[in-house]
Design a protein around this motif. Structure first.
Motif, PDB file in Angstrom:
ATOM      1  N   ARG A 141       0.831  -1.213   0.000  1.00  0.00           N
ATOM      2  CA  ARG A 141       0.000   0.000   0.000  1.00  0.00           C
ATOM      3  C   ARG A 141       0.860   1.254   0.000  1.00  0.00           C
ATOM      4  NH1 ARG A 141      -3.288  -2.922   3.679  1.00  0.00           N
ATOM      5  NH2 ARG A 141      -2.466  -1.739   5.450  1.00  0.00           N
ATOM      6  N   ILE A 142       1.951   1.223   0.753  1.00  0.00           N
ATOM      7  CA  ILE A 142       2.858   2.375   0.789  1.00  0.00           C
ATOM      8  C   ILE A 142       3.458   2.628  -0.585  1.00  0.00           C
ATOM      9  CG2 ILE A 142       5.077   3.196   1.690  1.00  0.00           C
ATOM     10  CD1 ILE A 142       4.345   1.813   4.337  1.00  0.00           C
ATOM     11  N   MET A 143       3.851   1.559  -1.285  1.00  0.00           N
ATOM     12  CA  MET A 143       4.411   1.713  -2.621  1.00  0.00           C
ATOM     13  C   MET A 143       3.369   2.270  -3.592  1.00  0.00           C
ATOM     14  SD  MET A 143       7.525   1.023  -2.361  1.00  0.00           S
ATOM     15  CE  MET A 143       7.849   1.193  -4.105  1.00  0.00           C
ATOM     16  N   THR A 144       2.125   1.811  -3.431  1.00  0.00           N
ATOM     17  CA  THR A 144       1.057   2.329  -4.284  1.00  0.00           C
ATOM     18  C   THR A 144       0.859   3.820  -4.062  1.00  0.00           C
ATOM     19  OG1 THR A 144      -0.084   0.197  -4.336  1.00  0.00           O
ATOM     20  CG2 THR A 144      -1.393   2.153  -4.852  1.00  0.00           C
ATOM     21  N   TRP A 145       0.835   4.235  -2.810  1.00  0.00           N
ATOM     22  CA  TRP A 145       0.657   5.652  -2.511  1.00  0.00           C
ATOM     23  C   TRP A 145       1.853   6.481  -2.996  1.00  0.00           C
ATOM     24  CZ3 TRP A 145      -3.447   8.330  -1.625  1.00  0.00           C
ATOM     25  CH2 TRP A 145      -4.574   7.711  -1.085  1.00  0.00           C
ATOM     26  N   ALA A 146       3.049   5.921  -2.871  1.00  0.00           N
ATOM     27  CA  ALA A 146       4.228   6.634  -3.377  1.00  0.00           C
ATOM     28  C   ALA A 146       4.105   6.866  -4.878  1.00  0.00           C
ATOM     29  CB  ALA A 146       5.495   5.833  -3.070  1.00  0.00           C
ATOM     30  N   GLY A 147       3.602   5.851  -5.596  1.00  0.00           N
ATOM     31  CA  GLY A 147       3.408   6.004  -7.034  1.00  0.00           C
ATOM     32  C   GLY A 147       2.379   7.063  -7.374  1.00  0.00           C
ATOM     33  N   HIS A 148       1.324   7.173  -6.560  1.00  0.00           N
ATOM     34  CA  HIS A 148       0.296   8.192  -6.809  1.00  0.00           C
ATOM     35  C   HIS A 148       0.805   9.594  -6.470  1.00  0.00           C
ATOM     36  CE1 HIS A 148      -2.560   5.271  -7.907  1.00  0.00           C
ATOM     37  NE2 HIS A 148      -2.879   4.844  -6.700  1.00  0.00           N
ATOM     38  N   ILE A 149       1.706   9.689  -5.516  1.00  0.00           N
ATOM     39  CA  ILE A 149       2.216  11.001  -5.095  1.00  0.00           C
ATOM     40  C   ILE A 149       3.155  11.592  -6.145  1.00  0.00           C
ATOM     41  CG2 ILE A 149       3.707  12.156  -3.402  1.00  0.00           C
ATOM     42  CD1 ILE A 149       2.551  10.235  -1.300  1.00  0.00           C
ATOM     43  N   ILE A 150       3.906  10.741  -6.842  1.00  0.00           N
ATOM     44  CA  ILE A 150       4.923  11.231  -7.779  1.00  0.00           C
ATOM     45  C   ILE A 150       4.352  12.187  -8.829  1.00  0.00           C
ATOM     46  CG2 ILE A 150       6.463  10.511  -9.662  1.00  0.00           C
ATOM     47  CD1 ILE A 150       7.288   8.151  -7.908  1.00  0.00           C
ATOM     48  N   PRO A 151       3.247  11.855  -9.525  1.00  0.00           N
ATOM     49  CA  PRO A 151       2.715  12.833 -10.495  1.00  0.00           C
ATOM     50  C   PRO A 151       2.316  14.157  -9.853  1.00  0.00           C
ATOM     51  CG  PRO A 151       1.737  10.672 -10.862  1.00  0.00           C
ATOM     52  CD  PRO A 151       2.480  10.596  -9.563  1.00  0.00           C
ATOM     53  N   VAL A 152       1.846  14.112  -8.611  1.00  0.00           N
ATOM     54  CA  VAL A 152       1.467  15.346  -7.914  1.00  0.00           C
ATOM     55  C   VAL A 152       2.705  16.204  -7.643  1.00  0.00           C
ATOM     56  CG1 VAL A 152       0.407  16.303  -5.836  1.00  0.00           C
ATOM     57  CG2 VAL A 152      -0.540  14.229  -6.878  1.00  0.00           C
ATOM     58  N   VAL A 153       3.793  15.558  -7.230  1.00  0.00           N
ATOM     59  CA  VAL A 153       5.037  16.291  -6.976  1.00  0.00           C
ATOM     60  C   VAL A 153       5.595  16.867  -8.279  1.00  0.00           C
ATOM     61  CG1 VAL A 153       7.406  16.091  -6.118  1.00  0.00           C
ATOM     62  CG2 VAL A 153       5.554  14.903  -4.939  1.00  0.00           C
ATOM     63  N   ILE A 154       5.518  16.084  -9.366  1.00  0.00           N
ATOM     64  CA  ILE A 154       5.963  16.600 -10.667  1.00  0.00           C
ATOM     65  C   ILE A 154       5.129  17.816 -11.065  1.00  0.00           C
ATOM     66  CG2 ILE A 154       6.191  16.079 -13.121  1.00  0.00           C
ATOM     67  CD1 ILE A 154       6.619  13.136 -12.312  1.00  0.00           C
ATOM     68  N   ALA A 155       3.812  17.729 -10.849  1.00  0.00           N
ATOM     69  CA  ALA A 155       2.938  18.860 -11.170  1.00  0.00           C
ATOM     70  C   ALA A 155       3.313  20.085 -10.339  1.00  0.00           C
ATOM     71  CB  ALA A 155       1.473  18.484 -10.920  1.00  0.00           C
ATOM     72  N   ALA A 156       3.644  19.875  -9.074  1.00  0.00           N
ATOM     73  CA  ALA A 156       4.071  20.997  -8.223  1.00  0.00           C
ATOM     74  C   ALA A 156       5.345  21.636  -8.770  1.00  0.00           C
ATOM     75  CB  ALA A 156       4.291  20.517  -6.795  1.00  0.00           C
ATOM     76  N   LEU A 157       6.269  20.794  -9.245  1.00  0.00           N
ATOM     77  CA  LEU A 157       7.512  21.319  -9.821  1.00  0.00           C
ATOM     78  C   LEU A 157       7.223  22.108 -11.094  1.00  0.00           C
ATOM     79  CD1 LEU A 157      10.602  21.465  -9.787  1.00  0.00           C
ATOM     80  CD2 LEU A 157      10.634  19.291 -11.046  1.00  0.00           C
TER      81      LEU A 157
END
Length: 337
Positions: free
Chosen positions: A209-225
């Motif tokens: 579950r942690i790995m799944t959430w990490a994968g979902h967070i990455i596009p959000v962080v890229i969007a923030a950048l």
């Protein structure tokens, strides 16, 4: 019970098909619009936002490194033939194609030339696997490509810059190796150390579950950048907006040429469909998120290079969707024959 990383049978986290397509593209477009509006409406606020680019970069680098599953490499070594074909296509054949196209279209625009070339050079290390899955490709073998692609492109990045951009004067080549060491070696070691501890200490389902959430967070962080980049540099980017049309044509041509080249490689090497689909996706998808991070730290103060990478990301998702459809049609024809 806690398990070792090698015991995790699930594939490394990759974006879900819907997220990897229109969802991520919409997120990135929204980030461009929001960042541009902020940069034009409030220079003071945009300055505050862009001041945290380094922190966002470090978080993105850490998350990308955290996703790496070293055990997948060991599993993939059972098929050295395919790994060799994929490595040669990604790091020998495609760089030559990218260099030729970038030179034809933007040789007189050194900043954009550098950004376009960087986009072409680096194969994807994340969402290509989601598209390979949708195309019925060999995702278990594809998992082995993730650490290979990431580590190879980081090691080759200074070499590529020296080979292809030393005549432009855009890059301070002497500082690149040390910068990459500072920004990527430490996050890589820290992320993999945390991953190792978690695999030992956490139940398998919680780790998954942690790995799944990490994968979902990455596009959000890229969007923030992306938002930060456009907020802090929209005026500079807007002044060169006419060049982005040329970049779009160059990217389209690159995708077309690489598709036919990979089709030829697959036929000459007689790859089965599952490996053919995987090879198509790993060569079609580019690693714009990692290159965004690498370029931001290795070539600071060049927002136009970063903007070119972002444009490439937006084009990539519809391209991968089209590749998926072409591959599935090929598969259906073979099954019907």
């Amino acid at each position: 019970m806690p398990v070792n990383d090698s015991q995790h049978k699930t594939e490394p986290n990759t974006p879900e098909p819907g997220l990897a397509g229109s969802g991520v593209a919409a997120l990135f477009i929204g980030a461009i619009i929001a960042g541009s509006f902020l940069g034009l409406a409030s220079p003071e606020a945009s300055g505050m936002v862009s001041n945290y680019i380094d922190q966002t970069l470090l978080l993105m680098i850490f998350l990308l490194c955290f996703e790496l599953r070293p055990s997948a490499l060991l599993d993939g070594l059972k098929n050295l033939r395919f790994l060799g074909i994929a490595w040669g296509a990604n790091f020998l054949v495609i760089p030559v194609i990218g260099f030729a196209i970038a030179t034809v279209f933007l040789s007189n625009q050194p900043v954009f030339y550098t950004g376009l070339l960087i986009y072409f050079l680096a194969p994807c290390t994340d969402w290509f696997l989601g598209f390979a899955r949708m195309a019925k490709g060999d995702t278990a073998l594809g998992a082995a490509l993730i650490p290979i692609n990431m580590l190879t492109q980081l090691l080759l990045f200074p070499v590529w810059l020296w080979l292809f951009t030393r005549h432009t004067g855009v890059v301070d080549l002497e500082s690149v190796p040390g910068t990459l060491m500072d920004w990527f070696l430490v996050p890589l070691l820290a992320a993999q150390a945390l991953r190792f501890v978690m695999t030992k200490a956490l139940p398998e389902d919680l780790f998954a579950r942690i790995m799944t959430w990490a994968g979902h967070i990455i596009p959000v962080v890229i969007a923030a950048l992306i938002l930060q980049i456009f907020a802090g540099n929209i005026i500079t980017i807007a002044d060169q907006a006419q060049i982005f049309g040329i970049i779009l044509v160059a990217i389209f041509l690159f995708f077309v040429v690489t598709y036919f080249v990979v089709e030829g490689i697959s036929r000459v090497t007689a790859l089965p469909y599952e490996q053919h689909a995987l090879l198509t996706m790993t060569t079609a998808a580019r690693n714009a998120p990692m290159m965004l991070a690498v370029t931001a730290v290795a070539i600071p103060g060049e927002p136009l290079i970063l903007a070119a990478l972002v444009i490439g990301m937006l084009v990539e998702f519809p391209h991968l969707t089209a590749m998926k459809q072409l591959l599935l049609r090929q598969r259906n024809r073979k099954l019907a024959a």
